[in-house]
Design an enzyme around this catalytic site. Structure first.
Site, PDB file in Angstrom:
ATOM      1  N   ASP A 166       0.842  -1.197   0.000  1.00 26.47           N
ATOM      2  CA  ASP A 166       0.000   0.000   0.000  1.00 26.47           C
ATOM      3  C   ASP A 166       0.878   1.248   0.000  1.00 26.47           C
ATOM      4  OD1 ASP A 166      -2.993   1.030   0.860  1.00 26.47           O
ATOM      5  OD2 ASP A 166      -1.404   2.298   1.682  1.00 26.47           O
ATOM      6  N   TYR A 223       3.492   9.891  -0.882  1.00 29.41           N
ATOM      7  CA  TYR A 223       4.591   9.311  -0.095  1.00 29.41           C
ATOM      8  C   TYR A 223       5.931   9.534  -0.802  1.00 29.41           C
ATOM      9  CZ  TYR A 223       0.892   6.503   2.277  1.00 29.41           C
ATOM     10  OH  TYR A 223      -0.223   6.059   2.943  1.00 29.41           O
ATOM     11  N   LYS A 281      -2.688   5.973  -4.299  1.00 32.27           N
ATOM     12  CA  LYS A 281      -3.752   6.940  -3.990  1.00 32.27           C
ATOM     13  C   LYS A 281      -3.544   8.251  -4.738  1.00 32.27           C
ATOM     14  CE  LYS A 281      -3.489   4.850   0.596  1.00 32.27           C
ATOM     15  NZ  LYS A 281      -2.057   4.668   0.871  1.00 32.27           N
ATOM     16  N   HIS A 330      -7.306   9.926  -1.849  1.00 36.13           N
ATOM     17  CA  HIS A 330      -6.563   9.897  -0.582  1.00 36.13           C
ATOM     18  C   HIS A 330      -7.305  10.597   0.562  1.00 36.13           C
ATOM     19  CE1 HIS A 330      -2.144   9.410   0.889  1.00 36.13           C
ATOM     20  NE2 HIS A 330      -2.987   9.216   1.864  1.00 36.13           N
TER      21      HIS A 330
END
Ligand code: A2P
Length: 272
Positions: free
Chosen positions: A44, A49, A74, A107
């Site tokens: 995930d 990120y 996401k 998200h």
């Protein structure tokens, strides 16, 4: 044996996935490599990120077939606000070195999420996504989505751990046939629940680690659980959770630790 859950569109999702929030690209690459060696097949990540390239490198070089992996990423808030869903999706595909995403999530319920959802539905119908879903949606956000959807979200990924069980929201999702996934299952960066006396005494009782107790509690609650670690030993042990069962009484004891204490933002007032 890893357990799987069937989503509302028939797609199967492994119940334990590796989370990589707060991991650099190199850390994510190393963590994913160790995880795949340990038997995980569900990873995930998210565009924000900044480590999709590390995930992509590790999966591409793992020797595993793409269809044996389950990859979630996401759509970030700025891309939602700027109406860049398709561009952002293409950027994620390229970084992840793949031509489809197993699960693509909104998200946060950023301004414009309804338009983003329509774009995601198109990508889904084109076969570029296995399932589409959301993250950090309260029931009122979901109800906004229900007004415009033609495809129902398969998943809602939310914060949940013993100090914020979020059980009402999980129950609501279940009633709606939307699978709940939990982020920061161990309590996030500080992982405070791992030091909780109740969790520690259950760890002694079952001869397991505190993290294994919490991950097992999530499995038995029927949620998808995404523990994050960049340390090999922890990655391996967090996946060693399929050979024991927590009693109903002990399950209730863990759930009773709830104090509605968030480690992340409330989806009603996030400022990013
Ligand atoms: P690290 O990556 O340094 O191992 P989350 O609740 O978001 O899954 O985060 C868990 C946090 O706890 C992470 O910061 C992770 O740090 C740490 N962690 C993960 N697994 C374990 C474990 N088995 N024992 C102790 N700490 C852990």
């Amino acid at each position: 044996m890893q357990t799987t859950i069937k989503l509302n569109n028939g797609i199967k999702i492994p119940q334990v996935g590796l989370g990589v929030f707060r991991a650099s690209t190199d850390e994510a690459e190393q963590a994913v490599t160790w995880a795949l060696e340990a038997g995980y097949c569900h990873i995930d990540t998210a565009k924000i990120y900044g480590n999709e390239a590390g995930v992509g490198k590790a999966t591409a070089e793992s020797g595993l077939q793409r269809e044996d992996l389950f990859i979630t990423t996401k759509l970030w808030n700025e891309d939602i606000r700027q109406r860049r869903t398709k561009e952002a999706f293409a950027e994620s595909l390229a970084a992840l070195r793949t031509d489809y995403i197993d699960l693509y999530l909104i998200h946060w319920p950023a301004e414009g999420f309804q338009e983003a959802w329509k774009e995601m539905e198109e990508l889904y119908h084109q076969g570029k996504i296995g399932a589409i879903g959301v993250s950090n949606f309260h029931p009122h956000h979901l109800e906004e989505l229900f007004k415009i959807q033609t495809v129902k979200p398969a998943v809602n990924q939310i914060e949940s751990h013993p100090y914020l069980t979020n059980q009402k929201l999980i129950d609501y999702c279940q009633e709606q046939n939307i699978q709940a996934e939990v982020w920061s299952p161990l309590g996030g960066k500080d992982a405070a629940p791992l030091l909780d006396p109740t969790i520690c005494s259950l760890a002694d009782k079952y001869n397991k680690t505190p993290a294994q107790i919490i991950i097992r509690w999530d499995i038995q609650r029927g949620v998808i659980v995404l523990p994050k670690s960049i340390h090999k030993e922890r990655i391996v042990s967090n996946f060693d959770v399929f050979d024991f069962e927590i009693s109903q009484e002990d399950m209730r004891e863990i759930s009773a630790l709830n104090k509605n204490q968030r480690v992340g933002s409330n989806p009603d007032n996030f400022d990013f």
